[in-house]
Design a protein around this motif. Structure first.
Motif, PDB file in Angstrom:
ATOM      1  N   GLY A   1       0.704  -1.138  -0.176  1.00 15.80           N
ATOM      2  CA  GLY A   1       0.303  -0.189   0.674  1.00 15.80           C
ATOM      3  C   GLY A   1       0.976   1.448  -0.355  1.00 15.80           C
ATOM      4  O   GLY A   1       0.578   2.111  -0.545  1.00 15.80           O
ATOM      5  N   THR A   2       1.965   1.268   1.186  1.00 18.27           N
ATOM      6  CA  THR A   2       3.438   2.330   0.634  1.00 18.27           C
ATOM      7  C   THR A   2       3.376   2.260  -0.385  1.00 18.27           C
ATOM      8  O   THR A   2       2.724   3.837  -0.786  1.00 18.27           O
ATOM      9  N   SER A   3       3.974   2.025  -1.063  1.00 22.35           N
ATOM     10  CA  SER A   3       5.107   1.815  -2.769  1.00 22.35           C
ATOM     11  C   SER A   3       3.885   2.174  -3.492  1.00 22.35           C
ATOM     12  O   SER A   3       4.475   2.290  -4.278  1.00 22.35           O
ATOM     13  N   VAL A   4       2.955   1.258  -3.400  1.00 23.34           N
ATOM     14  CA  VAL A   4       1.321   1.954  -4.939  1.00 23.34           C
ATOM     15  C   VAL A   4       1.046   3.113  -4.701  1.00 23.34           C
ATOM     16  O   VAL A   4       1.132   4.479  -5.443  1.00 23.34           O
ATOM     17  N   ALA A   5       0.835   3.717  -3.451  1.00 28.20           N
ATOM     18  CA  ALA A   5       0.409   4.920  -3.174  1.00 28.20           C
ATOM     19  C   ALA A   5       1.259   6.174  -3.333  1.00 28.20           C
ATOM     20  O   ALA A   5       1.297   7.463  -3.872  1.00 28.20           O
ATOM     21  N   ALA A   6       2.649   5.591  -3.228  1.00 32.13           N
ATOM     22  CA  ALA A   6       3.497   6.515  -4.036  1.00 32.13           C
ATOM     23  C   ALA A   6       4.001   6.602  -5.535  1.00 32.13           C
ATOM     24  O   ALA A   6       4.432   7.624  -5.923  1.00 32.13           O
ATOM     25  N   ALA A   7       3.722   5.195  -5.642  1.00 28.90           N
ATOM     26  CA  ALA A   7       4.066   5.330  -7.383  1.00 28.90           C
ATOM     27  C   ALA A   7       3.584   5.842  -8.194  1.00 28.90           C
ATOM     28  O   ALA A   7       2.754   6.550  -9.128  1.00 28.90           O
ATOM     29  N   VAL A   8       2.348   6.098  -7.594  1.00 27.08           N
ATOM     30  CA  VAL A   8       0.516   6.005  -8.812  1.00 27.08           C
ATOM     31  C   VAL A   8      -0.064   7.417  -8.587  1.00 27.08           C
ATOM     32  O   VAL A   8      -0.902   7.873  -9.428  1.00 27.08           O
TER      33      VAL A   8
END
Length: 439
Positions: free
Chosen positions: A183-190
């Motif tokens: 969840g952390t990485s997806v929010a940062a990426a998209v």
């Protein structure tokens, strides 16, 4: 915790006593009658808990990393200075410290499932409101609402894992940590691409994450009425220690774990709040800076699953702490010397270093024997730890504004890796807080 947990915990002793009285002196051990469909209900409830854990974990960081990806746009839109932006990045640990300490008391009164359910609802409401609250004060207040929900869920996730999966603490903590990292990485990426797709306004790019939090409310709704604390399969596991509060401040291990948690949280929130800006100031495009933050966060997806499983197999978790600390020092050195030239390598190294978080959660479950001990240790370590971490992001913002560059802030973060590694090594020793807090 399913409804079956509290029901069976209440009814089993009565049934056993009646059976013994009826048998008199026959000496025949009492036999527990099976309930039709009980196994199916229990299995369904366990699956629901797993789904709830995963969805909740997915929502524990997007409120922060989505903001990090758009921090410059938010600063411009709300007219924030660098110091105020640093204060904004300090709000998460402040809320986690203030509200996290209330989680065990709320769980005793309303039940862990109800508290987590309310926490997910608070996240959804806060994320939906904050982009449109108007002004810095409203933005901070709505952010605090979302972070309050994150705080209580942070504390109760290890408790739920310990109670429902006492023999699978490592694997379930790994699953929870992996979902959190995802969840952390997806929010940062998209977040940046989503913002562009929604018309370019930062408000829509932040508000969209409220939908994910709303979805996380659903699995907990059937469990809201349950206020029991024992797992149905293990009614005797949580015996007397459940009702005997520990003098947790007398435990050296608890203090070591709290300081370790605080220092790793400092690094994590500086990374989530400021790393995209570090890369952007070094000449990296905004979209790429968000992807670099996503790379840092996504390193936690596989490692957050592997590290807890490895940690539970080791008598001492110190060697893992040393490896993570070394990666952090190397990553900060790279950011200092060549932030743009080796950006991808530094993002990977800092991502590995940030896996101190799932390791800390695993040690919370390992350093206490009972569910009540885990609840107290989790609340103490996380609340104290987040208090320790509050000055870090704010100080980084002040140093950045006063010095006009990132040299001093990065040097500070590298220096903090040394005590983090030392206290983490101490927290990894094979002992429990129950032994230390009752001496």
């Amino acid at each position: 915790m399913g409804l079956m947990a509290s029901e069976e915990t209440r009814t089993v002793p009565t049934r056993t006593a009646m059976s013994s009285a009826e048998r008199g002196t026959a000496g025949v051990p009492p036999v527990r009658a099976a309930k039709p469909g009980a196994d199916r209900t229990r299995a369904w409830t366990v699956r629901l808990v797993v789904v709830g854990i995963v969805l909740s974990a997915l929502n524990l960081r997007p409120a922060i990393t989505s903001l990090g990806a758009l921090l410059e746009e938010v600063r411009d839109g709300l007219g924030m200075s660098g110091s105020v932006a640093g204060l904004l990045t300090s709000v998460p640990p402040l809320c986690f410290a203030v509200f996290g300490v209330t989680a065990p008391r709320l769980a005793r009164r309303f039940g862990p499932a109800a508290v987590v359910c309310a926490g997910m609802a608070a996240i959804a409401a806060g994320l939906l409101i904050r982009p449109y609250a108007g002004g810095t004060a409203g933005f901070l207040a709505a952010s605090a609402l979302a972070l309050m929900g994150i705080a209580v869920s942070n504390v109760l996730m290890p408790v739920i894992v310990k109670r429902w999966f006492p023999d699978r603490v490592g694997s379930m903590t790994g699953l929870y940590s992996m979902a959190l990292a995802l969840g952390t990485s997806v929010a940062a990426a998209v977040t940046v691409p989503l913002t562009d797709a929604l018309g370019g306004g930062w408000q829509g790019g932040l508000a969209v994450w409220a939908a994910l939090a709303a979805a996380a409310v659903l699995p907990w709704l059937p469990l809201v009425r349950d206020r029991g604390t024992a797992r149905p399969q293990d009614p005797q596991r949580e015996a007397a220690p459940e009702h005997a509060p520990l003098r947790i401040t007398r435990s050296r291990t608890a203090w070591a774990l709290a300081v370790f948690f605080g220092l790793q949280a400092t690094g994590a929130y500086v990374t989530m709040g400021w790393m995209p800006q570090i890369f952007r100031d070094a000449g990296v495009p905004a979209g790429t800076a968000g992807v670099l933050l996503a790379v840092t966060m996504v390193m936690g997806v596989p490692l957050a699953f592997v590290i807890p499983r490895v940690a539970t197999r080791l008598p001492h978790q110190g060697p893992i702490v040393l490896v993570l600390g070394s990666c952090g020092l190397a990553g900060y050195a790279g950011l200092y010397l060549a932030p743009a030239g080796g950006a991808w390598a530094w993002a990977v190294l800092l991502g590995v270093s940030n896996c101190a978080f799932p390791l800390a959660l695993t040690m919370v479950g390992m350093r206490a024997r009972s569910g009540a001990g885990v609840a107290q240790l989790s609340a103490f370590a996380q609340s104290t730890g987040y208090l320790i971490s509050i000055p870090g992001p704010l100080l980084v913002g002040v140093l950045y504004q006063q010095s006009g560059g990132w040299g001093l802030p990065i040097a500070l973060m590298a220096a903090l890796m040394v005590p983090q590694t030392a206290v983490g090594f101490l927290a990894g020793r094979d002992r429990t807080v129950e032994d230390e807090a009752t001496r």
